[in-house]
Design a protein around this motif. Structure first.
Motif, PDB file in Angstrom:
ATOM      1  N   ASN A 136      17.947  49.752   9.423  1.00 58.63           N
ATOM      2  CA  ASN A 136      16.803  48.903   9.747  1.00 58.63           C
ATOM      3  C   ASN A 136      15.558  49.684  10.158  1.00 58.63           C
ATOM      4  O   ASN A 136      14.438  49.279   9.845  1.00 58.63           O
ATOM      5  N   ARG A 177      13.872  51.083   7.098  1.00 61.64           N
ATOM      6  CA  ARG A 177      13.416  49.925   6.324  1.00 61.64           C
ATOM      7  C   ARG A 177      12.089  49.392   6.862  1.00 61.64           C
ATOM      8  O   ARG A 177      11.156  49.106   6.103  1.00 61.64           O
ATOM      9  N   LEU A 178      11.984  49.261   8.183  1.00 64.60           N
ATOM     10  CA  LEU A 178      10.752  48.751   8.779  1.00 64.60           C
ATOM     11  C   LEU A 178       9.625  49.773   8.705  1.00 64.60           C
ATOM     12  O   LEU A 178       8.455  49.415   8.565  1.00 64.60           O
ATOM     13  N   VAL A 192       5.348  49.981   9.797  1.00 61.93           N
ATOM     14  CA  VAL A 192       5.453  49.771  11.240  1.00 61.93           C
ATOM     15  C   VAL A 192       5.628  51.131  11.929  1.00 61.93           C
ATOM     16  O   VAL A 192       6.472  51.926  11.513  1.00 61.93           O
ATOM     17  N   VAL A 244       9.117  50.349  15.807  1.00 63.65           N
ATOM     18  CA  VAL A 244      10.347  50.089  15.061  1.00 63.65           C
ATOM     19  C   VAL A 244      11.572  50.273  15.952  1.00 63.65           C
ATOM     20  O   VAL A 244      12.533  49.501  15.876  1.00 63.65           O
ATOM     21  N   TYR A 249      12.796  47.157  17.774  1.00 60.42           N
ATOM     22  CA  TYR A 249      13.014  45.908  17.039  1.00 60.42           C
ATOM     23  C   TYR A 249      14.153  45.090  17.649  1.00 60.42           C
ATOM     24  O   TYR A 249      15.092  45.614  18.241  1.00 60.42           O
ATOM     25  N   TRP A 258      16.840  38.464  10.941  1.00 60.97           N
ATOM     26  CA  TRP A 258      15.496  38.975  10.707  1.00 60.97           C
ATOM     27  C   TRP A 258      15.113  39.979  11.778  1.00 60.97           C
ATOM     28  O   TRP A 258      15.059  39.642  12.959  1.00 60.97           O
ATOM     29  N   ARG A 268       7.997  39.854   7.658  1.00 60.86           N
ATOM     30  CA  ARG A 268       8.018  41.082   6.868  1.00 60.86           C
ATOM     31  C   ARG A 268       9.372  41.308   6.216  1.00 60.86           C
ATOM     32  O   ARG A 268       9.459  41.908   5.163  1.00 60.86           O
ATOM     33  N   ALA A 269      10.427  40.869   6.848  1.00 56.97           N
ATOM     34  CA  ALA A 269      11.755  41.082   6.272  1.00 56.97           C
ATOM     35  C   ALA A 269      12.487  39.763   6.112  1.00 56.97           C
ATOM     36  O   ALA A 269      13.695  39.706   6.118  1.00 56.97           O
ATOM     37  N   ASP A 291       2.173  38.299   6.616  1.00 57.21           N
ATOM     38  CA  ASP A 291       2.247  39.681   7.083  1.00 57.21           C
ATOM     39  C   ASP A 291       0.894  40.258   7.433  1.00 57.21           C
ATOM     40  O   ASP A 291       0.722  40.937   8.425  1.00 57.21           O
TER      41      ASP A 291
END
Length: 261
Positions: free
Chosen positions: A142, A145-146, A151, A156, A159, A166, A177-178, A249
Motif C-alpha cells: 500500500n 501504491r499511494l 502522496v 503515506v 494511511y 480503501w 484515489r484508490a 482526486d
C-alpha cells in the motif's frame, strides 16, 4: 464522523492506537486508570459505533451484514518516520474486539516487516474466533501504491483504512484515489458468455454478442468468450474510475472540505 456529511461509508479514517496511546499512557502512569478499565471504555466506544448505520436496499443489507456504516478502525503500521507504531492500545483494541465480537466497527491491521510477532499471533487468535477481524493490510504494497499517486512518504506512512479496503490519509482528502467504482461480478461474465451477452433474467443484451455456445468445441472457447465479456465491462469500470478521479482526486469540481479536516 463528520465525513458522513459529505459521503456515506467513509470509514473512521483514524489510527486508533496511534492517536489514543499518548492519552492512555499518561493516565496509566498517573494512576488515573488501569488497563482493565481502559479496555472497558474501549468496548463502550465499540458499542457506540453500533448506533450509526444506514438504510440500504435488501440486496445490499443482505450481503453486507445489515445496515452498517463500515466505520473501519485501523491499528498497527508505522509512524510518520517509518518506525513501528505497535503499543499497548493496539492489543487493547484486539482484546476488546475479541470480547465483544460485534460486526461494527470493522478492524484493520496494518502489517509491515517490523510488526511484532506477538501482535500477529494475537491477531490470528482473534481471527480464529470466526468474527472475520482484523482484516490485514500489507504496508509493503500500500505504501508504494499511494506514493505512485503522488502522496508524500510522510503522509503515506500515516494511511488508514476506510470502509472495507480503501486506504485514506487521515485529515487529507484522497478518499477516492484508490476507490472502486462498483462491485464487479466475474461469474456474471461467464453467464453472459454462455448466452451471447444476454442476461438470463430479462434477456437484455448487456455485453458484446459473443459466439453461440452451442458451437463451442473446447473449454478454451468458453474462456475466450468469458474474457471478452470481462474486458468489455472492465473497460467501463476503468472509465468510471478515471472520471471519479478527475472529479474528486484533484478537487476540480467536487471539493469536500469536511473530509480534509
Amino acid at each position: 464522523m463528520v465525513g458522513f456529511i459529505e459521503e456515506p461509508q467513509v470509514g473512521c479514517g483514524v489510527r486508533f492506537d496511534k492517536v489514543f496511546y499518548p492519552f492512555y499512557k499518561k493516565d496509566v502512569e498517573a494512576g488515573k486508570i488501569t488497563r482493565e478499565e481502559a479496555q472497558e471504555l474501549f468496548e463502550c466506544v465499540w458499542i457506540k459505533f453500533l448506533e450509526t448505520g444506514f438504510l440500504h436496499p435488501p440486496i445490499w443489507s443482505g450481503s453486507g451484514g445489515g445496515g452498517l456504516g463500515w466505520q473501519t478502525v485501523t491499528i498497527g503500521g508505522t509512524t510518520n518516520e517509518g518506525g513501528d507504531v505497535t503499543n499497548d492500545v493496539t492489543y487493547l483494541v484486539l482484546d476488546s474486539v475479541d470480547a465483544l465480537k460485534t460486526l461494527q466497527p470493522p478492524l484493520a491491521l496494518r502489517w509491515h516487516s517490523g510488526t511484532p510477532r506477538e501482535l500477529l499471533l494475537r491477531a490470528t487468535e482473534v481471527l480464529g474466533t470466526g468474527i472475520g477481524q482484523p482484516a490485514i493490510f500489507n504496508d509493503h504494497f500500500n505504501i508504494p501504491r499511494l506514493m505512485k499517486l503522488g502522496v508524500p512518504l510522510e503522509d503515506v506512512r500515516d494511511y488508514a483504512i476506510s470502509t472495507c479496503m480503501w486506504p485514506v490519509i487521515p485529515g487529507k482528502n484522497i478518499v477516492h484515489r484508490a476507490s472502486n467504482t462498483g462491485p464487479f461480478m466475474t461469474l456474471k461474465c461467464l453467464e453472459l458468455a454462455l448466452n451471447q451477452g444476454r442476461g438470463m433474467g430479462a434477456g437484455e443484451q448487456l455485453g458484446p454478442e459473443t459466439k453461440d455456445p452451442l458451437t463451442f468445441s473446447s473449454i478454451d472457447e468458453i474462456v475466450e468468450a468469458t474474457m471478452e465479456q470481462f474486458m468489455y465491462f472492465m473497460r467501463g469500470e476503468f472509465c468510471l474510475g478515471n472520471l471519479a478521479n478527475r472529479l474528486y482526486d484533484y478537487e476540480i469540481y467536487l471539493q469536500r472540505p469536511v473530509l480534509g479536516c
